[in-house]
Design a protein around this motif. Sequence first.
Motif, mmCIF file in Angstrom:
data_model
loop_
_atom_site.group_PDB
_atom_site.id
_atom_site.type_symbol
_atom_site.label_atom_id
_atom_site.label_comp_id
_atom_site.label_asym_id
_atom_site.label_seq_id
_atom_site.Cartn_x
_atom_site.Cartn_y
_atom_site.Cartn_z
ATOM 1 N N PHE A 133 -13.354 -0.751 -0.220
ATOM 2 C CA PHE A 133 -12.028 -0.266 0.193
ATOM 3 C C PHE A 133 -11.125 -1.421 0.613
ATOM 4 C CE2 PHE A 133 -14.326 3.827 1.362
ATOM 5 C CZ PHE A 133 -13.787 4.557 0.314
ATOM 6 N N SER A 134 -11.718 -2.453 1.205
ATOM 7 C CA SER A 134 -10.912 -3.559 1.739
ATOM 8 C C SER A 134 -10.242 -4.383 0.641
ATOM 9 C CB SER A 134 -11.782 -4.470 2.616
ATOM 10 O OG SER A 134 -12.681 -5.224 1.822
ATOM 11 N N PHE A 135 -10.682 -4.216 -0.612
ATOM 12 C CA PHE A 135 -10.094 -4.978 -1.715
ATOM 13 C C PHE A 135 -9.110 -4.148 -2.541
ATOM 14 C CE2 PHE A 135 -14.025 -7.369 -0.897
ATOM 15 C CZ PHE A 135 -13.513 -8.657 -0.809
ATOM 16 N N MET A 136 -8.804 -2.932 -2.103
ATOM 17 C CA MET A 136 -7.909 -2.080 -2.881
ATOM 18 C C MET A 136 -6.452 -2.479 -2.669
ATOM 19 S SD MET A 136 -9.709 1.710 -2.858
ATOM 20 C CE MET A 136 -8.938 2.188 -1.333
ATOM 21 N N ASP A 137 -5.656 -2.288 -3.717
ATOM 22 C CA ASP A 137 -4.218 -2.552 -3.632
ATOM 23 C C ASP A 137 -3.480 -1.526 -4.483
ATOM 24 O OD1 ASP A 137 -4.524 -3.349 -6.310
ATOM 25 O OD2 ASP A 137 -4.677 -5.467 -5.779
ATOM 26 N N VAL A 167 -5.894 -1.559 14.401
ATOM 27 C CA VAL A 167 -5.980 -2.774 13.576
ATOM 28 C C VAL A 167 -4.922 -2.730 12.479
ATOM 29 C CG1 VAL A 167 -7.424 -4.034 11.932
ATOM 30 C CG2 VAL A 167 -8.417 -3.186 14.063
ATOM 31 N N TYR A 168 -4.823 -1.576 11.817
ATOM 32 C CA TYR A 168 -3.822 -1.405 10.759
ATOM 33 C C TYR A 168 -2.412 -1.683 11.285
ATOM 34 C CZ TYR A 168 -0.202 1.465 8.572
ATOM 35 O OH TYR A 168 0.983 1.907 8.062
ATOM 36 N N ALA A 169 -2.049 -1.069 12.408
ATOM 37 C CA ALA A 169 -0.698 -1.202 12.946
ATOM 38 C C ALA A 169 -0.401 -2.641 13.362
ATOM 39 C CB ALA A 169 -0.518 -0.257 14.136
ATOM 40 N N ALA A 170 -1.385 -3.295 13.990
ATOM 41 C CA ALA A 170 -1.175 -4.667 14.452
ATOM 42 C C ALA A 170 -0.937 -5.614 13.278
ATOM 43 C CB ALA A 170 -2.369 -5.125 15.285
ATOM 44 N N VAL A 171 -1.770 -5.486 12.251
ATOM 45 C CA VAL A 171 -1.633 -6.376 11.091
ATOM 46 C C VAL A 171 -0.382 -6.031 10.302
ATOM 47 C CG1 VAL A 171 -2.711 -7.106 8.926
ATOM 48 C CG2 VAL A 171 -4.117 -6.770 10.981
ATOM 49 N N GLN A 172 -0.084 -4.749 10.132
ATOM 50 C CA GLN A 172 1.135 -4.347 9.432
ATOM 51 C C GLN A 172 2.377 -4.911 10.124
ATOM 52 O OE1 GLN A 172 2.677 -0.441 10.021
ATOM 53 N NE2 GLN A 172 3.139 -0.149 7.847
ATOM 54 N N ASN A 173 2.451 -4.762 11.437
ATOM 55 C CA ASN A 173 3.606 -5.263 12.186
ATOM 56 C C ASN A 173 3.723 -6.785 12.089
ATOM 57 O OD1 ASN A 173 4.317 -2.680 13.000
ATOM 58 N ND2 ASN A 173 3.146 -2.797 14.907
ATOM 59 N N LEU A 174 2.569 -7.457 12.071
ATOM 60 C CA LEU A 174 2.581 -8.915 11.942
ATOM 61 C C LEU A 174 3.229 -9.335 10.630
ATOM 62 C CD1 LEU A 174 1.705 -11.760 12.869
ATOM 63 C CD2 LEU A 174 -0.506 -11.311 11.752
ATOM 64 N N PHE A 175 2.848 -8.665 9.540
ATOM 65 C CA PHE A 175 3.394 -9.046 8.235
ATOM 66 C C PHE A 175 4.842 -8.609 8.081
ATOM 67 C CE2 PHE A 175 -0.981 -9.924 7.227
ATOM 68 C CZ PHE A 175 -0.895 -10.921 6.263
ATOM 69 N N ILE A 176 5.224 -7.485 8.699
ATOM 70 C CA ILE A 176 6.625 -7.075 8.661
ATOM 71 C C ILE A 176 7.488 -8.105 9.391
ATOM 72 C CG2 ILE A 176 8.266 -5.384 9.571
ATOM 73 C CD1 ILE A 176 6.282 -3.216 8.885
ATOM 74 N N PHE A 214 1.755 -2.641 4.505
ATOM 75 C CA PHE A 214 0.799 -1.538 4.609
ATOM 76 C C PHE A 214 -0.557 -1.968 4.085
ATOM 77 C CE2 PHE A 214 -1.634 1.989 3.060
ATOM 78 C CZ PHE A 214 -1.415 3.026 3.967
ATOM 79 N N LEU A 215 -0.585 -2.582 2.915
ATOM 80 C CA LEU A 215 -1.859 -2.967 2.303
ATOM 81 C C LEU A 215 -2.604 -3.992 3.152
ATOM 82 C CD1 LEU A 215 -0.898 -3.147 -1.474
ATOM 83 C CD2 LEU A 215 -2.550 -1.588 -0.409
ATOM 84 N N HIS A 216 -1.902 -4.953 3.717
ATOM 85 C CA HIS A 216 -2.565 -5.931 4.588
ATOM 86 C C HIS A 216 -3.196 -5.227 5.794
ATOM 87 C CE1 HIS A 216 -1.647 -9.700 2.635
ATOM 88 N NE2 HIS A 216 -0.363 -9.371 2.514
ATOM 89 N N GLY A 217 -2.453 -4.272 6.392
ATOM 90 C CA GLY A 217 -2.995 -3.531 7.520
ATOM 91 C C GLY A 217 -4.190 -2.673 7.132
ATOM 92 N N MET A 238 -10.272 -1.872 7.028
ATOM 93 C CA MET A 238 -11.526 -1.673 6.306
ATOM 94 C C MET A 238 -12.529 -2.805 6.600
ATOM 95 S SD MET A 238 -11.086 1.215 4.913
ATOM 96 C CE MET A 238 -10.052 1.556 6.344
ATOM 97 N N TRP A 239 -12.037 -4.024 6.777
ATOM 98 C CA TRP A 239 -12.922 -5.113 7.197
ATOM 99 C C TRP A 239 -13.509 -4.827 8.574
ATOM 100 C CZ3 TRP A 239 -15.166 -8.956 4.652
ATOM 101 C CH2 TRP A 239 -14.623 -9.355 3.428
ATOM 102 N N PHE A 240 -12.689 -4.275 9.437
ATOM 103 C CA PHE A 240 -13.178 -3.874 10.762
ATOM 104 C C PHE A 240 -14.285 -2.832 10.626
ATOM 105 C CE2 PHE A 240 -12.825 -0.483 13.992
ATOM 106 C CZ PHE A 240 -13.276 -1.184 15.103
#
Length: 461
Positions: free
Chosen positions: A348-352, A416-425, A435-438, A443-445
């Motif tokens: 799942f962590s490699f999906m785009d 985790v999703y929200a933190a990473v998504q906000n970082l990239f935004i 979204f995909l980065h988050g 999924m890595w978590f």
Amino acid sequence: MSQQLLNLPRKWLIFTVTATGTFMGTLDGGVVNVALPSIANQFNANIENIQFIVTIYLLAVTCFLPIFGKLSDLYSRKKLYLGGFFVFGVGSILCSLAGSLPMMIFARAVQGLGSSAMMANSQAIIAKAFSGKDRGRALGGIGAVVALGSLAGPAVGGFLIQHFGWPSVFWVNLPVCAIGIWRGLQIIPRFNPKSKMRMDMWGAVFFLISCFSFLYALNDGPSKHWNAPIILGAFATAAVFFGLFYYRERVSKTPFIGLSIFKVRAISYGYAVAVLGFMAVFTNSVLFPFYAADILHLDPVQTGLLILPFPVALALSSPISGLLSEKYPARLITTIGLGLVIAGTLMFSFMDGETSFFYIALAQLIAGCGSGTFQVPNNNTVISAAPKNKLGIVSSVNALARNAGMIMGIALSVAVYAAVQNLFISRGAAPDAAFLHGYQAAMWFGAAVALAGGILSAKRD
């Protein structure tokens, strides 16, 4: 009715009633997950807020499990189980009539109370009706029923939403509730306990406040921020009341749970593996429907079809795992199962946005097979190690461990999703890319949590 009088056909009739409740609970979970994007649009809610429709249900289930489990050790398991059917049906009606997000959250809490009463007694009823090899097969059968409910949920939910709107997904529970109550009155024996001990009400209250405060803070932390006063206050409340609960357990002559059960290695390790395993499995439960809708631009029916491989694999692997548990150590089977969960979650962590349907289906199959493989022997190990006079509380705490894992898996993966998504935004990334980065980070978590569960499982006796 004594266990000696329960011949094999009667045992399996009892199994059908417990399976009915299990089927309904998992069916409801599947249809609600598929309905989340539609409900979010109806109430104009984002992912962080809409997830509370799922987690308030799990909060109610989880926090009240030991209470219903303790009551089942003291009073009638039959009455508590069938009462759970009734309350769940009332909650389903309220959900279908909800006109706002707060009303929906309240209705889901009512559903959770009913489900908690059923869940706290289901495994205990199975354990009293079955023994030896039959118990492993019965638990494997329950695992298959879980999968069938999950299998039917997305398909039924997608169809109903497409043709009748999201309120219709709750209507399907009503005939199942009616059948379960009707058959349960006829088939389930009383199983009245001989113990005349009383429940420590103060211990129950302290536990309930501590559990709810902790899980609430964990769930709302991502949306309200971890340093928000209400979140810090909830964590502090949880710590204070857990301390009071622990003290009460040590001094009470009739402790609410009885900490001695955690001294049994098979039980304590089984609980820990359940928490970590279900955390890993549920990291994808809320995020995947939004990945399918927002990134792949699929409708509810197509989303449901992409979720189907997971419960198919769960349905196939659960009874097989139950049979294997008769011949091989639980440590081996659960560790292999968690290894498969790791593999599926990493996929799942490699999906785009370009990932093929075949790849997604394969990841769902592997993760579902891993989930079914680790659950059955882990449950059987815990139930088989339970003292006879504490079967209800051990069974309910086992269910609590599973549900706590679900809640933590959802809450922490969304965090985790929200933190990473906000970082990239903040770095100027496009919404889909953020979204995909988050999603990938979440999924890595999940894979890391499954790895921790696998290591712990491999170390137990």
